[in-house]
Enzyme design. Structure first.
Site, PDB file in Angstrom:
ATOM      1  N   CYS A   1     -12.497  -2.272   6.823  1.00 32.06           N
ATOM      2  CA  CYS A   1     -11.854  -1.664   5.656  1.00 32.06           C
ATOM      3  C   CYS A   1     -12.859  -1.136   4.633  1.00 32.06           C
ATOM      4  CB  CYS A   1     -10.914  -2.667   4.998  1.00 32.06           C
ATOM      5  SG  CYS A   1      -9.531  -3.162   6.054  1.00 32.06           S
TER       6      CYS A   1
ATOM      7  N   LYS B   1      -2.801   0.761  15.194  1.00 28.28           N
ATOM      8  CA  LYS B   1      -2.841   1.611  14.004  1.00 28.28           C
ATOM      9  C   LYS B   1      -3.558   2.922  14.307  1.00 28.28           C
ATOM     10  CE  LYS B   1      -6.918  -0.829  12.233  1.00 28.28           C
ATOM     11  NZ  LYS B   1      -7.434  -1.672  11.146  1.00 28.28           N
TER      12      LYS B   1
ATOM     13  N   CYS C   1     -14.594  -3.926   0.457  1.00 26.09           N
ATOM     14  CA  CYS C   1     -13.162  -4.150   0.646  1.00 26.09           C
ATOM     15  C   CYS C   1     -12.703  -5.272  -0.283  1.00 26.09           C
ATOM     16  CB  CYS C   1     -12.865  -4.489   2.103  1.00 26.09           C
ATOM     17  SG  CYS C   1     -13.499  -6.099   2.624  1.00 26.09           S
TER      18      CYS C   1
ATOM     19  N   CYS D   1      -7.006 -11.421   1.049  1.00 22.29           N
ATOM     20  CA  CYS D   1      -6.912 -10.973   2.437  1.00 22.29           C
ATOM     21  C   CYS D   1      -6.992 -12.154   3.391  1.00 22.29           C
ATOM     22  CB  CYS D   1      -8.027  -9.977   2.754  1.00 22.29           C
ATOM     23  SG  CYS D   1      -7.982  -9.419   4.473  1.00 22.29           S
TER      24      CYS D   1
ATOM     25  N   LYS E   1      -5.233   6.502  12.241  1.00 22.62           N
ATOM     26  CA  LYS E   1      -5.652   7.040  10.949  1.00 22.62           C
ATOM     27  C   LYS E   1      -6.045   8.506  11.083  1.00 22.62           C
ATOM     28  CE  LYS E   1      -7.263   2.514   9.376  1.00 22.62           C
ATOM     29  NZ  LYS E   1      -8.421   1.718   8.895  1.00 22.62           N
TER      30      LYS E   1
ATOM     31  N   CYS F   1     -14.882  -8.972   6.741  1.00 23.25           N
ATOM     32  CA  CYS F   1     -14.649  -9.314   8.142  1.00 23.25           C
ATOM     33  C   CYS F   1     -14.986  -8.072   8.961  1.00 23.25           C
ATOM     34  CB  CYS F   1     -13.193  -9.755   8.361  1.00 23.25           C
ATOM     35  SG  CYS F   1     -12.003  -8.392   8.438  1.00 23.25           S
TER      36      CYS F   1
ATOM     37  N   ARG G   1      -1.061   6.293   9.596  1.00 28.24           N
ATOM     38  CA  ARG G   1      -1.074   5.780   8.228  1.00 28.24           C
ATOM     39  C   ARG G   1      -1.323   6.886   7.203  1.00 28.24           C
ATOM     40  NH1 ARG G   1      -3.665  -0.291   8.750  1.00 28.24           N
ATOM     41  NH2 ARG G   1      -2.295  -1.007  10.429  1.00 28.24           N
TER      42      ARG G   1
ATOM     43  N   ARG H   1       0.864  -1.188   0.000  1.00 29.44           N
ATOM     44  CA  ARG H   1       0.000   0.000   0.000  1.00 29.44           C
ATOM     45  C   ARG H   1       0.892   1.227   0.000  1.00 29.44           C
ATOM     46  NH1 ARG H   1      -2.794  -0.480   4.931  1.00 29.44           N
ATOM     47  NH2 ARG H   1      -4.176  -1.938   3.889  1.00 29.44           N
TER      48      ARG H   1
END
Length: 572
Positions: free
Chosen positions: A485, A216, A436, A442, A218, A481, A152, A82
């Site tokens: 995303c 993470k 996603c 994935c 964002k 899931c 990110r 990414r």
């Protein structure tokens, strides 16, 4: 960096990821040694996790996993990369380099536009990984900190129409991205053959800390009235406030996030809290203060409760806000008024205030590939060869050909039509739907998403037509899931994968992206989903108020209860 005496630090045995980061020598690990290992196509031990800090995830093609096992072969290990593209801005020259690499060195040959306003390569084998990084670096692109426990890729509203405000907002997105990047030289050393630091003891991570963030993180910059970056899906958001066509500052929203874990009620989606307004000169200080507060107070014991949203719930919003003010040396003013009116992209041509023209192209699922009768990848490359402006990747997985002079419009449009990038009829419903990647690449996917979406939308289109709603649409999103995303937890109708062909059906988000939907039915099949939507759309058609959106309708008629405070009532 954590103050052990703070009452807001979670005590207990640290999650193993904390050991991994501490022992990684500032994200180096033994990645270089793994690259030289010909016995496996993958990365081993801690390196499997560490490569994420370098913008990559190890994956394999799950469609052929069982067959390879029968042949006594390991899974077809490869990486997904990414890129880091603050605000999603990219030049045509960069695009052509990306296109060529995908064609020559990706198993799948495609470019994937993502909900993080960047592109992904899928299916790059170990012998080509270093080449991938070096190819991107030569054109001015990297993948530093696009995954892992760091800040990110920073998003920014894809709105070139108000060109001056957009330029200023994008500039701040770039500044925030650079300011919050890891300072380690690991990326340059490993992938770009950079000069090695003699002793990693000399390196310091003044913002992220030597064990980086607990989870993470964002960040977005958003320009009202478009909420195209979905602010409530992000830890930190800067809402642009303009006066007389110039940016004067930001309202700061903190603590949004959509990920959860099936069966664990201590996890939930959460909207961001509004901390207040700051003038432009305090932007980086506030960004740093939010990140360092989360760094020091975030949960390093339980990763499922490690994101900023859980920190705010645990320590209290006012305590977190006061700490940010102390660290930044600022006091938040009352928020300036703003309104979100929508979050979709504006398709087709629009003219900016500077006289330049911008063409937004619909890319279903963001997958740029040459499909039968629709050679999208070739078309994008052909446009890149003649385009004099830039490209903007949107957070809705679409592509904007931006900054087109009036005398170039016909040429660009002709190419877009020729290669299927502009189609005579794409329904509003298809434009308002998103998924996603999920299967087959994935590793977290429990159900299909990208591959299911086109057929699911076709079925919903038929249902809308059946009930006299062909000119209407619903914000429809599918994620394979519960990790969020596809941002299904900000949809009017959101599907969250539970198992093969099974989803949890959520209802009640709104078109502006400011309300979280609630689960309506659990673990149901695709056929059951459509049966429920058939009934619900019929009721919407018969009972709706003028211009009432579907998500608002199901709340007003008490088909579903609104989520008021997801930390406390999401599972009610």
């Amino acid at each position: 960096m954590t103050d052990a005496k703070s009452p807001f630090v979670v005590e207990g045995k640290l999650a193993d990821n904390e050991r991994l980061k501490r022992e990684s020598r500032h994200l180096r690990g033994t990645i270089e040694q793994d690259l030289q290992d010909p016995l496996t196509g993958g990365f081993t031990a801690d390196n499997f996790q560490l490569i994420r800090f370098h913008g990559m995830y190890q994956q394999d093609d799950r469609d052929i996993r069982a067959e390879r096992a029968k042949q006594k072969l390991e899974p077809l290990h490869n990486v997904m990369l990414r890129a880091r593209l603050p605000g999603g801005v990219i030049t045509p020259q960069q695009w052509l380099v990306i296109d060529k690499f995908a064609e020559e060195h990706s198993i799948y040959g495609s470019i994937r536009l993502t909900t993080r306003q960047t592109f992904q390569f899928h299916g790059v084998l170990k012998p080509n990984i270093k080449l991938m990084h070096q190819t991107l670096n030569k054109t001015g692109i990297d993948s530093i900190a696009t995954a892992g426990d760091v800040n990110r890729n920073v998003l920014c509203t894809s709105n070139p129409v108000e060109s001056e405000v957009h330029q200023q907002a994008w500039d701040w997105a770039c500044k925030i991205s650079e300011h919050l990047l890891p300072k380690t030289r690991a990326y340059a050393e490993i992938w770009l053959d950079g000069e090695k630091v003699e002793s990693t003891e000399q390196e310091v991570e003044p913002i992220l800390g030597d064990t980086y963030l607990p989870r993470k993180f964002k960040t977005t910059v958003v320009i009202p009235p478009q909420n195209d970056v979905d602010v409530h899906a992000n830890d930190l958001n800067f809402v642009a406030i303009a006066e007389n066509g110039k940016l004067i500052g930001f309202n700061v929203l903190v603590g949004g996030g959509l990920a959860m874990t099936h069966g664990d009620t201590s996890t939930y989606p959460r909207k961001a809290d509004d901390f207040g307004f700051i003038p432009l000169e305090h932007t980086l200080a506030v960004a740093e203060a939010v990140v360092t507060t989360q760094r020091d107070w975030g949960n390093r014991v339980n990763r499922k409760n490690a994101k900023t949203k859980y920190t705010l719930e645990r320590v209290g919003v006012e305590n977190f806000k006061a700490e940010v003010e102390k660290r930044a040396g600022v006091t938040f003013a009352a928020s300036k008024p703003y309104e979100f009116t929508g979050r979709g992209d504006r398709f087709g041509w629009v003219e900016g205030i500077d006289g330049k023209h911008h063409l937004t192209l619909f890319i279903e699922n963001g997958r740029i590939l040459d499909f039968p009768g629709k050679p999208l990848k070739t078309g994008c490359a052909e446009i890149a060869k003649v385009h004099q402006g830039d490209f903007r990747l949107t957070a809705n997985q679409n592509l904007i050909v931006a900054g087109v002079p009036a005398d170039q419009k016909d040429k660009i449009e002709a190419l877009a039509v020729q290669y299927g990038l502009m189609q005579p009829s794409v329904s509003k419903q298809r434009l308002d739907s998103m998924a996603c990647v999920a299967l087959p690449t994935c590793p977290l996917a429990m159900a299909e998403a990208e591959r299911y979406l086109p057929d699911a939308v076709t079925e919903i289109e038929a249902l809308l037509d059946k009930h006299g709603l062909a000119n209407d649409s619903i914000i429809f999103r599918v994620t394979g899931c519960p990790n969020g995303c596809g941002r299904a937890m900000l949809a009017e109708v959101g599907l969250v994968g539970k198992g093969p062909g099974k989803y949890n059906l959520h209802l009640g988000g709104n078109r502006e992206g400011t309300r979280i939907p609630r689960m309506y039915r659990e673990n149901i099949s695709e056929q059951e989903i459509m049966a429920h939507l058939d009934e619900l759309l019929g009721k919407w058609s018969a009972q709706r108020q003028p211009d009432e959106a579907f998500g608002d309708f199901v709340i007003r008629t008490e088909i579903i209860k609104p989520v008021i405070d997801s930390a406390r009532d999401f599972y009610d």
